[in-house]
Design a protein around this motif. Sequence first.
Motif, PDB file in Angstrom:
ATOM      1  N   ARG A   1       0.862  -1.173   0.000  1.00 47.79           N
ATOM      2  CA  ARG A   1       0.000   0.000   0.000  1.00 47.79           C
ATOM      3  C   ARG A   1       0.890   1.210   0.000  1.00 47.79           C
ATOM      4  O   ARG A   1       1.802   1.265   0.800  1.00 47.79           O
TER       5      ARG A   1
ATOM      6  N   GLY B   1      -0.594   1.092  -4.114  1.00 42.62           N
ATOM      7  CA  GLY B   1      -0.196   0.390  -5.324  1.00 42.62           C
ATOM      8  C   GLY B   1      -0.558  -1.072  -5.338  1.00 42.62           C
ATOM      9  O   GLY B   1       0.032  -1.849  -6.093  1.00 42.62           O
ATOM     10  N   SER B   2      -1.545  -1.472  -4.522  1.00 40.37           N
ATOM     11  CA  SER B   2      -1.855  -2.908  -4.449  1.00 40.37           C
ATOM     12  C   SER B   2      -2.330  -3.459  -5.791  1.00 40.37           C
ATOM     13  O   SER B   2      -2.173  -4.638  -6.052  1.00 40.37           O
ATOM     14  N   VAL B   3      -2.894  -2.599  -6.638  1.00 36.14           N
ATOM     15  CA  VAL B   3      -3.403  -3.108  -7.925  1.00 36.14           C
ATOM     16  C   VAL B   3      -2.337  -3.092  -9.028  1.00 36.14           C
ATOM     17  O   VAL B   3      -2.620  -3.449 -10.168  1.00 36.14           O
TER      18      VAL B   3
ATOM     19  N   SER C   1      -0.992   1.899 -11.209  1.00 35.44           N
ATOM     20  CA  SER C   1      -2.274   2.397 -10.719  1.00 35.44           C
ATOM     21  C   SER C   1      -2.481   3.850 -11.153  1.00 35.44           C
ATOM     22  O   SER C   1      -1.526   4.591 -11.382  1.00 35.44           O
TER      23      SER C   1
ATOM     24  N   SER D   1      -3.321   6.820  -1.009  1.00 38.81           N
ATOM     25  CA  SER D   1      -2.759   6.483  -2.323  1.00 38.81           C
ATOM     26  C   SER D   1      -3.110   7.514  -3.394  1.00 38.81           C
ATOM     27  O   SER D   1      -2.489   7.581  -4.445  1.00 38.81           O
TER      28      SER D   1
HETATM   29  O1  MOO Z   1      -3.213   0.179  -2.882  1.00 36.86           O
HETATM   30 MO1  MOO Z   1      -4.096   1.234  -4.097  1.00 36.86          MO
HETATM   31  O2  MOO Z   1      -3.257   0.468  -5.302  1.00 36.86           O
HETATM   32  O3  MOO Z   1      -2.959   2.552  -4.159  1.00 36.86           O
HETATM   33  O4  MOO Z   1      -4.635   2.305  -2.827  1.00 36.86           O
END
Ligand code: MOO
Length: 418
Positions: free
Chosen positions: A284, A286-288, A303, A374
């Motif tokens: 976190r 960037g989880s995606v 992301s 994020s």
């Molecule tokens: O983890 Mo998301 O990809 O930034 O909030």
Amino acid sequence: MVEIRKPIAVRDAIKRVMDKANALPIIEIALEDSFGYILAEPIIAMHDVPSFNNSPYDGFAIRSEDSIGASGDNRIHFRVIDHIGAGQVSKHALGKYEAVRIMTGAPIPEGADAVVMLEQAVESENTFTIRKPFKQLENISLQGEDSKKGEMLIPSGTFIHPGTIALLATFGYAKVKVRKKPIVGILCTGTELLKVEDEIEPGKIRNSNGPMIEAQLKRRGIESRYYGILSDDLESCFQLVKKVLVETDCVITTGGVSVGDFDHLPEIYRRLQADVLFNKVAMRPGSVTTAAFADDKLLFGLSGNPSACFTGYELFVKPAIENMMLNNCPFTPHTKAKLTEDFLKPNPFTRFVRSVYRFEGNEAIITPAGFNKSNAVSSIARGNALIVLPGGTRNFVAGDIVDVLLLGNENGVSSWMS
Ligand code: MOO
Ligand SMILES: Nc1nc2c(c(=O)[nH]1)N[C@H]1C(S)=C(S)[C@@H](COP(=O)(O)OP(=O)(O)OC[C@H]3O[C@@H](n4cnc5c(N)ncnc54)[C@H](O)[C@@H]3O)O[C@H]1N2
Ligand SMILES: [Mg+2]
């Protein structure tokens, strides 16, 4: 039904992209263009350095044996028989109590084995006296004292910096073998995106990821091709990604990688028959972050959220690019520093906190750079480092020592050393 993604550890995600980052070809470039490239050949000493015994001072070359017994009460006289500067070679061989006036860098004349600094001599017309004995080889820079002919000095896979360039120049490398740098294609997806120069409209935002990624690449001297903004239309996005994949060595897209109705990147990877290396990372922000591999090239689906986009570049794109150039040291420098304030949020995933790193007294200290979700953009601007808080931890307090990734070192500090 929404796709349920399985997060993988940051370390594993990095390994997957590193394994797929194919080495780019070796090219030969002019020395003056080589800064920032990665050496594709070792630097071998072509000759000794220095290549001849020379004077490290402006002074007089003498025979040390003639100086035996010199003292304040027994000054020894020398006669100057020649005068050379750097670049000149004396034709004279020294006889008893003879000296050659010699400047820094000039070769030691035949017969001489010591140098008297100008400050150590009392001069008159064509003579001088000294008041101390000189040892054999005193004040002489010896042939090969820096590097010996044939020695391997710098291995292949090293970043070429100004010092490396000095060494290459020393051995006459007018051309240098390096790895080609990748040409990276950037395209930003999002119907909401405006160009930087556009006026704000309802529901729209300016594209900050595009210029940011361009600059992250530029910080490393990597050329990018900017393909602009694309609205969230599957067909046109697919066509452009396909084209960019042909025209560049590596593709970075921003936005559209999550599970939303207008997040088309997953379908684009499917259509490209790309091998998706991961689409969920236990981190976190960037989880995606997604990475895929098609036509022997990496595609990074960063992301859309600015902090997540920034972090995805630093963690995955950056080392992968170094690997394409076969850099022996592809990873961002890391260190430890003392937290200056509490960070009490739980960290189910590894958390990367944009922060300001500095030295105070004898201590490396680190302070979160403000609003840290994020979607944050202000903290990216303030930060020069990322705190790394491992997944499964919580309640870090002021004084705790934490891991830190150091990003770039072009920032100055406000004062000289105290
Ligand atoms: O983890 Mo998301 O990809 O930034 O909030
Ligand atoms: N139901 C779920 N929703 C979301 C999830 C999830 O797992 N399930 N993940 C969230 C996370 S985490 C993030 S991060 C975002 C990622 O979204 P996308 O990568 O698909 O990006 P977009 O949807 O296109 O945009 C997200 C956000 O970022 C802004 N954006 C996009 N491009 C830019 C740009 N070039 N410059 C500045 N800002 C940009 C965009 O307007 C959105 O606000 O998804 C969560 N949702
Ligand atoms: Mg989305």
